[in-house]
Design an enzyme around this catalytic site. Structure first.
Site, PDB file in Angstrom:
ATOM      1  N   GLU A 137       0.826  -1.207   0.000  1.00  0.00           N
ATOM      2  CA  GLU A 137       0.000   0.000   0.000  1.00  0.00           C
ATOM      3  C   GLU A 137       0.861   1.259   0.000  1.00  0.00           C
ATOM      4  O   GLU A 137       1.930   1.285   0.603  1.00  0.00           O
ATOM      5  CB  GLU A 137      -0.873   0.027   1.262  1.00  0.00           C
ATOM      6  CG  GLU A 137      -1.938  -1.047   1.260  1.00  0.00           C
ATOM      7  CD  GLU A 137      -2.657  -1.146   2.591  1.00  0.00           C
ATOM      8  OE1 GLU A 137      -2.906  -0.105   3.227  1.00  0.00           O
ATOM      9  OE2 GLU A 137      -2.967  -2.285   2.989  1.00  0.00           O
ATOM     10  N   CYS A 157       3.392   8.237   1.379  1.00  0.00           N
ATOM     11  CA  CYS A 157       3.775   7.294   2.423  1.00  0.00           C
ATOM     12  C   CYS A 157       3.987   5.944   1.728  1.00  0.00           C
ATOM     13  O   CYS A 157       3.063   5.427   1.101  1.00  0.00           O
ATOM     14  CB  CYS A 157       2.627   7.227   3.430  1.00  0.00           C
ATOM     15  SG  CYS A 157       2.828   5.957   4.667  1.00  0.00           S
ATOM     16  N   CYS A 163       5.085  -7.505   7.828  1.00  0.00           N
ATOM     17  CA  CYS A 163       6.002  -7.002   8.856  1.00  0.00           C
ATOM     18  C   CYS A 163       6.192  -8.051   9.946  1.00  0.00           C
ATOM     19  O   CYS A 163       5.266  -8.781  10.271  1.00  0.00           O
ATOM     20  CB  CYS A 163       5.442  -5.708   9.449  1.00  0.00           C
ATOM     21  SG  CYS A 163       6.545  -4.900  10.628  1.00  0.00           S
ATOM     22  N   CYS A 210      -1.376  -2.822  15.110  1.00  0.00           N
ATOM     23  CA  CYS A 210      -1.076  -2.562  13.697  1.00  0.00           C
ATOM     24  C   CYS A 210      -1.568  -3.683  12.784  1.00  0.00           C
ATOM     25  O   CYS A 210      -1.324  -4.861  13.034  1.00  0.00           O
ATOM     26  CB  CYS A 210       0.430  -2.389  13.529  1.00  0.00           C
ATOM     27  SG  CYS A 210       0.918  -2.013  11.833  1.00  0.00           S
TER      28      CYS A 210
HETATM   29  N1  SAH Z   1       7.527   0.019  11.155  1.00  0.00           N
HETATM   30  C1  SAH Z   1       7.649   1.449  11.178  1.00  0.00           C
HETATM   31  C2  SAH Z   1       6.866   2.171  10.105  1.00  0.00           C
HETATM   32  C3  SAH Z   1       5.504   1.689   9.748  1.00  0.00           C
HETATM   33  S1  SAH Z   1       4.157   2.046  10.800  1.00  0.00           S
HETATM   34  C4  SAH Z   1       7.286   1.963  12.565  1.00  0.00           C
HETATM   35  O1  SAH Z   1       6.870   1.190  13.395  1.00  0.00           O
HETATM   36  O2  SAH Z   1       7.479   3.136  12.819  1.00  0.00           O
HETATM   37  C5  SAH Z   1       3.924   3.773  10.741  1.00  0.00           C
HETATM   38  C6  SAH Z   1       3.346   4.330  12.015  1.00  0.00           C
HETATM   39  O3  SAH Z   1       1.964   3.969  12.167  1.00  0.00           O
HETATM   40  C7  SAH Z   1       4.040   3.830  13.268  1.00  0.00           C
HETATM   41  O4  SAH Z   1       4.219   4.878  14.166  1.00  0.00           O
HETATM   42  C8  SAH Z   1       3.046   2.820  13.784  1.00  0.00           C
HETATM   43  O5  SAH Z   1       3.251   2.543  15.138  1.00  0.00           O
HETATM   44  C9  SAH Z   1       1.730   3.501  13.490  1.00  0.00           C
HETATM   45  N2  SAH Z   1       0.549   2.649  13.491  1.00  0.00           N
HETATM   46  C10 SAH Z   1       0.440   1.345  13.172  1.00  0.00           C
HETATM   47  N3  SAH Z   1      -0.831   0.920  13.338  1.00  0.00           N
HETATM   48  C11 SAH Z   1      -1.541   1.985  13.740  1.00  0.00           C
HETATM   49  C12 SAH Z   1      -2.910   2.192  14.069  1.00  0.00           C
HETATM   50  N4  SAH Z   1      -3.792   1.191  14.019  1.00  0.00           N
HETATM   51  N5  SAH Z   1      -3.274   3.422  14.451  1.00  0.00           N
HETATM   52  C13 SAH Z   1      -2.379   4.441  14.506  1.00  0.00           C
HETATM   53  N6  SAH Z   1      -1.096   4.321  14.203  1.00  0.00           N
HETATM   54  C14 SAH Z   1      -0.668   3.101  13.836  1.00  0.00           C
END
Ligand code: SAH
Length: 345
Positions: A91, A104, A111, A118
């Site tokens: 995505e 993005c 992952c 997440c």
């Molecule tokens: N793996 C990396 C980048 C991908 S996630 C990381 O962890 O930073 C990008 C951002 O979205 C991260 O801050 C992650 O914690 C957040 N994120 C993931 N699922 C989410 C959700 N359901 N609601 C809000 N933020 C979320």
């Protein structure tokens, strides 16, 4: 397996051309075609048919292709489900700000990190994306948009620092003046906190912005929602962050997604403020996106504001991240899960 020409820099394409018995400038022509959006060698009319056939035998222009697209009626945010050459899906999200378009991008298919809130990690990890596959997200979306994308955040599916070399090569590729020419200061990398890799990144002297997904101010709570904290605890993470700030002179942004009843007590804001005191940093507060399986709910608007005010009162600069594309809501990973028949909402 055929090579993906999108993985190559201009210099590398020139070298490839000479290795294939062509003058170096053919490599430059290839490079220009790729960034002009050529999808097949047939498009490359200034290159001899013979050489195009040769290329076709050994190489592909590994473009991501649009499988599904959703455009928000509220703020023009676009969400793309993209299909890779091997049939995997990833995505990308495009957001419009006053200063331009930000994309993005995903860095992996799935992952490994297992963050409980997440969607990207629900079905585990399949493989890393190559530098060209990360780049192709930008080229594909930019072509669809018809306008220049000026900023990149690596906050899509995957953990960028778990695909370290390819992500660094991607930064080099998008940075190249003859290519997309996106400056490092317009590129952000978000990590769940791989402290060892943060230290190696610090040595690279880049000008990118580093975002740390913190989400809880103490080990007990952080380990409860982010398994990575069992590998690198908060103290190891903070010391790697200090090292990064010292080496790069750059401010770090801490991401803190507010989950009702899990990490949004005002007492947690106090602990967070204590943890970050004196650091060159900023906090982004994000109300958690609902993902059905996780069972987590977002904090109330009132609580989000209270949390922010509490941090500010204690001298920590914090902003509440504007929710974008809420009418096409598909928190990271959800489109891919649906496409792969992994149940989500
Ligand atoms: N793996 C990396 C980048 C991908 S996630 C990381 O962890 O930073 C990008 C951002 O979205 C991260 O801050 C992650 O914690 C957040 N994120 C993931 N699922 C989410 C959700 N359901 N609601 C809000 N933020 C979320």
């Amino acid at each position: 397996m055929k090579i993906n020409l999108m993985d190559f820099s201009c210099e590398e394409l020139k070298k490839l051309a000479t290795e294939l018995g062509q003058p170096a400038f053919r490599g430059k022509q290839l490079y220009e075609w790729i960034y002009k959006g050529a999808e097949s060698f047939d498009d490359m009319t200034n290159i001899s048919k013979e050489f195009r056939q040769k290329l076709d035998e050994i190489a592909v222009i590994g473009n991501a292709k649009i499988s599904e697209k959703y455009v928000s009626k509220i703020d023009e945010t676009r969400k793309y489900l993209l299909e890779l050459d091997d049939g995997n899906f990833i995505e990308s999200v495009l957001m419009k700000y006053e200063y331009g378009y930000t994309i993005c991008v995903s860095s992996q298919v799935g992952c490994k990190m297992g963050c409980r809130f997440c969607a990207s990690t629900l079905n585990g990890w399949s493989r890393n994306l190559s530098p060209g596959e990360i780049l192709s997200q930008v080229l594909c979306v930019q072509k669809d948009l018809g306008q220049r994308i000026s900023n990149i955040v690596m906050m899509g599916i995957g953990e960028p620092l778990d695909n370290f070399d390819n992500v660094l090569k991607f930064v080099e590729l998008v940075n190249a003046p003859g290519g997309l020419n996106i400056g490092q200061r317009h590129i952000s990398i978000s990590t769940c906190g791989l402290a060892d890799k943060i230290r190696i990144l610090a040595e690279k002297n880049l000008q990118i912005t580093l975002l740390i997904s913190l989400h809880a101010p103490d080990d007990e709570r952080r380990s409860g929602i982010m398994p990575v904290n069992n590998r690198f605890n908060i103290s190891e993470l903070m010391s790697a962050c200090d090292y990064y700030i010292e080496k790069s002179g750059r401010r770090i942004s801490f991401e803190y997604t507010l989950i009702s009843g899990v990490n949004d007590n005002l007492e947690e804001a106090d602990v967070l403020a204590g943890l970050l005191r004196g650091k060159l940093c900023h906090v982004n507060l994000i109300p958690v996106n609902k993902v059905k399986e996780t069972g987590f709910d977002k904090s109330s608007r009132k609580r989000v504001d209270e949390f922010r005010n509490r941090l500010e009162k204690r001298g920590i600069s914090a902003t509440v991240r504007r929710e974008m594309g809420s009418d096409i809501n598909a928190a990271c990973g959800q489109l891919r899960n649906r496409k792969s028949n992994i149940p989500t909402e």
